[in-house]
Structure formats: C-alpha cells, structure tokens
Write an enzyme that holds these catalytic residues in place. Sequence first.
Site, PDB file in Angstrom:
ATOM      1  N   HIS A  44       0.486   4.115 -36.936  1.00 32.10           N
ATOM      2  CA  HIS A  44       0.302   3.795 -35.527  1.00 32.10           C
ATOM      3  C   HIS A  44       0.518   5.027 -34.641  1.00 32.10           C
ATOM      4  CE1 HIS A  44      -0.067   0.857 -32.293  1.00 32.10           C
ATOM      5  NE2 HIS A  44       0.925   1.469 -31.671  1.00 32.10           N
ATOM      6  N   HIS A  90      -2.258  -4.627 -29.589  1.00 29.58           N
ATOM      7  CA  HIS A  90      -0.936  -5.228 -29.804  1.00 29.58           C
ATOM      8  C   HIS A  90      -1.122  -6.446 -30.709  1.00 29.58           C
ATOM      9  CE1 HIS A  90       3.268  -5.088 -27.869  1.00 29.58           C
ATOM     10  NE2 HIS A  90       2.991  -3.942 -28.423  1.00 29.58           N
TER      11      HIS A  90
END
Length: 726
Positions: A44, A90
Amino acid sequence: MKITNKIIENHGLKKEEYKNIQKLLKRDPNFLELGIFSAMWNEHCSYKSSRVHLKNLPTQGKHVIQGPGENAGVIDIGDDDAIVFKIESHNHPSFIEPYQGAATGVGGILRDVFTMGARPIALLNSIHFGSPTHPKTKNLLNGVVSGIGGYGNCIGIPTVAGETKFHETYNENILVNAMAVGHTKKNKIFYSKAKGIGKSVVYVGSKTGRDGIHGASMASAEFDENSEEKKPTVQVGDPFTEKLLLEACLELMKDDSIIAIQDMGAAGLTSSSVEMASKGDLGIELNLEKVPCRENNMTPYEMMLSESQERMLIILEDGKEQHARKIFQKWDLNFVVIGKTTNSKNLVLKYDNNIEGEIPIDALASKAPIYNRKWVKKKVSKNKFDFKKLKKIKLEDALLKILSSPNHSNKSWITNQYDQMVMCDTVQRSGSDAAIIRIHNKDKAIAVSVDSSANYCKSFPSTGGKQIVCENWRNLIAVGAKPVAITNCLNFGNPENEKIMGEFAECIQGIKEACEFLDYPVVSGNVSFYNGTNNKNIYPTPVIGGVGIIEKLSRPINHNLKKIKSSLILIGKTFGHLGQSCFLKENYSIIEGMPPEINLVNEKNNGETILNLIKKNLVLSAHDISSGGLIIALSEMSMSSKIGVKIEKPKMLRNLNEYFFGEDQGRYVIEIDQKNLVEVEKFLKTNNIYYDNLGITQPKYFEIEGEMKLDINDLFKINEQWYNNY
C-alpha cells in the site's frame, strides 16, 4: 522482544525482505523498527509490485503543475487557478466496518487535497458491491453509502458524482474508492518536501489512539476467514474535527510559515515523517513522549503505526511556532512540536531521552523492495460465440429488463443521501455524464467524472484499460468540457499470481495508450492489490477519475432533452458489438466474448468535433453511449427530461438488438434544433464524422417505429423500482 519468524510473518514481511532489513541496518531490527519497515515496505505504501509498470504512464502535459509523487496531482486551469485532485481506495476497511471504512476513506482523500493548499470543492466515489442476493450486500451498501454521506455532509463538501455497481466478484471484497477535488491559486500550492536543518516538526490535529494500527498492512494482504477479527484496525473518523483542521491549515497557509506539510494517512506518523525527510534528503528526529495520545500507556510502536484520523505533520520556518500555535489553538486543535529536522539522514525515535529506534531514511524509502513480478498475457479464446442461436427477445422486453436491473436502475436512493449543493457552486450534479462545479465567483467551471468497466478488463485487459479512459474522456466531452487530466485507482487481486499481474500489466498498457493518444495525462493515483478472499480474486477494476475545463459557463450541457421536435443524431458508427454486453448479461445471464474494439483516432475526432459543436452553441443536449448501448442512452435522456423520442428503424437492414444494444465505442447521441440541422450535418461531413439521423423528440412517449411505444412515466417507474424494493 525476540523477533521470531511468526512475528515477521505477522508484519507482512517475507523472509528475504527481513534479511534485506538486516543488511541495511547491519544488525537485527528491534520490534519498533520492524513495525516501521512493515509499514513502509508494504504494498500500500511502497508500490513494490506496481512501480515498474506505473513509470510507463504519461504524467506530463501543458496543464500539469504536479504529477504523481505528491499527496495529490495539480493542474493549471488558467487565470492563476489550479485544481488539485486524487482518488484513493479504502476497500478492506469498508468491508470489515462499512460506515467507518467509507467515512475515513472520504476524510483521508480530503486531507490529501487540502494538505496541498487547496480548499476541497467536490467529492466523488466509485463503489462496487457483490451480488444483491449475497447476505452481506445490503448491509455493506447501507453502511458505505451512509459513511460517504455522513462524512461529506458533515464537513460541508458536496458529493457530486460517482458510480455504484454490483457483481458477484465483489462478494467477499467490496471496493470503495473516494475522489476529492480542490481549488487553489498557482502560487499557493504546498508540498511535502522537507528543507533546512533544525526546523520544527509539528504535530497538529486530533490525538493519537490505537485505531488503525497496521491498517496499511491489512490493505496489503488478502482477506481470509478471520477477516472479521480485524475490526480494531479500522480507523474512526470525525468530520467535525476535520473541518476544524481544514480551516486551521488553510489559515496558516495564507503566509510563509510552512516549509512542508503532510497528511498522516496510511501508516500514520511513520509514513508522513519518512516521506517528508526522504523527499528533502534529510533526517528527522521525533520525541515520542510529546505525541498527544488519547489512550493511556501507548507505546512508541503504537504511536508510530496508529492511523488515527484528522492529523497532520508540518515543518515550520524558524520563529513561526508561536504564530502557528495561536491559529491551531483558536480552532481548538492540538499543536505540539514533537521533533526537528537533522542532517543525519536517519529517522531517530526517542522516548524519554532514550533512543528507541534509528533507521536510515533511504532504507525505508528509496531502498524499499521493487519487484518486477512474472506475469502472463491474457489468453484470448478464438471461439466466437454465436449470438444468433439465442432465443429471440423483443426489443421492449430487453430494454425493460435492463432498466429494472440493479446496475441500471435509478440511483436516487443513493444520491439523495449526499448533499450535492452545499457551497453553492454545483452547477450540475450526479445523474448526467459528468458533474459541473463552478470556480467560485467566476464564469468558468470544471467537469468531473469517475468510471470503471471490470468485465471489459477481465475479458481483455489491454482493451479494457483503453476503454475506461475513453469512456471517462467522453463523459467530460458530453458536458462541454475539455478533458485535461486523470487520477486512477487500480483495484486488482493478488500480484503474486502471474495471471493477476498480467491483468495489471496489460490494463496499464491500455491506459497508457489511450492517455497518450488523447493527451490525457495521469497526475495522481493509487494501487490497491490483494483484493480477494481465500485465493479468489476480484475482476481487474481500474477506476478513472477525470477533470475537464469549461472555459465559459454560458449554458451547461447535459443529457436532458430540451424541446419537442428537435433532431436526434447518433455520432459514430454502429457495428452491433454484443460481446461482454449488458444486453447479454441481463437478458441471458451470458458473459461471453471480447469487449468492443477501441479506435483511438475515431474517439479523438468524434469527441473534439462534438466539443466544437457545443462551443458553437449548436448542441441542445448530449449523451455518451456506453453500457447498454444506444437504446439505454436514449431512454436515460428521455427519462431525465420527461420528453419522449420517436426513433426511426435503421435504414440499413440489420438485427435490431445488435443496433440498439451494441456497445460499440466512440459514440454519442446529440440533440439539435431543427433550424441548425443543415449546419450541423455540414460540419460533421467536413470533419469526416460518421453519423445517423435517428429521429425526433416528441411529447410523452418513448417510441421506436414499428417496435415499441412506452409512456415515459411508466419507463421511469420501472427504472426506479429496484432500489425502492431492495
């Protein structure tokens, strides 16, 4: 604490990566240092599997001020105005805790924009859920929509556009992508590059708690049957505090106090401090006992890895501390000098004067792993599906089936939960091809849109990548905007799987080709890998968010029909491509064939010609043709305006379903005043544009000559019933 193989594995690090850490440190890391490497080296934050491919994307253009590498991208829209924008995922947090996951996704992307000095002016989203019949879908849909609306509405930023889609591929891994757009002046853009030695490093915003610890690491791993146990890693958002933080930061940005500023997003205090120091080629020293904590006995490990929301890290010019402190105290926010910049080029972490951790900055940033993972090209089936063998279905029945399906039903149930008009600059909200936001107190505007097409990308990734850029480009064209730049959120499965990595590589290639040809650069973005559960990966789902400029906002163009007896023209050639079509999926439950081909020459020529017609005030309304084909585009135009159409049968004898439901690309429907028809046709011929005269607008009825005639009100009722029933 002794670092065991289990601890290394729990931190998402491979054995080889741990050995590399030992080499870089020339010793074993302690537990705190291991956590920091885990945060900075995960997928990420480090983009370790995607960087070799992302570097091929075009990122420069005449409007680009800042491309990838900062908190958000920045484009020049003239008159010293700049637009700052980015999209982020998200996904994992929203699946575990839908309300807070979606809400904090909105909060995080807003901070990415205002940390650059821009006041946010619009929010968009792209949300994907599993099959409506899946037991989790309804709860996830409710939670995510409420979370997006709750955060955006409370902070007072309009949510103006988006997309909501359902497919069984997302049953165990939904997608929640949030995009924010902000406005600033070209000379008031702020960056995250640290400068100077001995400068104050300041923590501002909310206190640090234990929420979100290892959130970035969680986003860099597949889900499994224990996903529910990860709820404590989901951050908790407070939009009212974010509003205070926004105003305090923008107030401080009015002068020359700030050297650098960075949102504490993924990996919190760790990533913000490391990124600032790395960009400035400096060191940074933090005194962690000074970090404002809202929970007792928090350890340095917890402080550094917490992803508590509504926090920023600022490096200030000398002597500006007291001035800045007054501003943040006025807004009732924490303001604490927690460290300083150094020339050591190390991250030094102290607690009560003891050094708890010391790591070279480049070991965390430039020396993070980069993987050129093996990948395989998509094997394309040479067996052509014989659509003629299908049981015949009436045009009317097929249309109604699609309009009443979850993916094509009226989505006002969702958009009604979003405040779209707050700030009073929303000229055109969701429901058209793109939303339009006026630049405050000016007669110019921007258009914004988000798009995805997972089924095209799954069947043939390179074509799917091209198609989604082109569709986004068309959506901006259709409202009279000149497309300027994009941001992307690349949602894929496990990159360690060669097929998944192939989907990613080929999608990137398609995106690259389309962006280069259309002069539509990528200025920001996000990669979200490991979207899957128990080795079952989602379809490749790149999401494109585009921004275009409307230089003079005289009369907004949308897809609402404007008057009776005007002419309807189809721009672009129809071949009747049904592979991967909505027609087959909704009417026959068939997902077969290749996606439609993309002719970039035609895309550009058709789009630029329509833009010129709009500038000449010769177009009353326009609509891009995409999923569902011509008939869906026409029905949307008709339902949104309550004006009917009378469409002639195509002059060339052909299969009507192929003509009306084919998803050939590069096409638009435009409405023209009868008095301008000759001039428009002449202009189209001059520019070598293929077009068909479809028919005219009429009162009350949606009609295709000799085939169907439906009352528009009935059509609208059918279109809105799915969400009402669900």
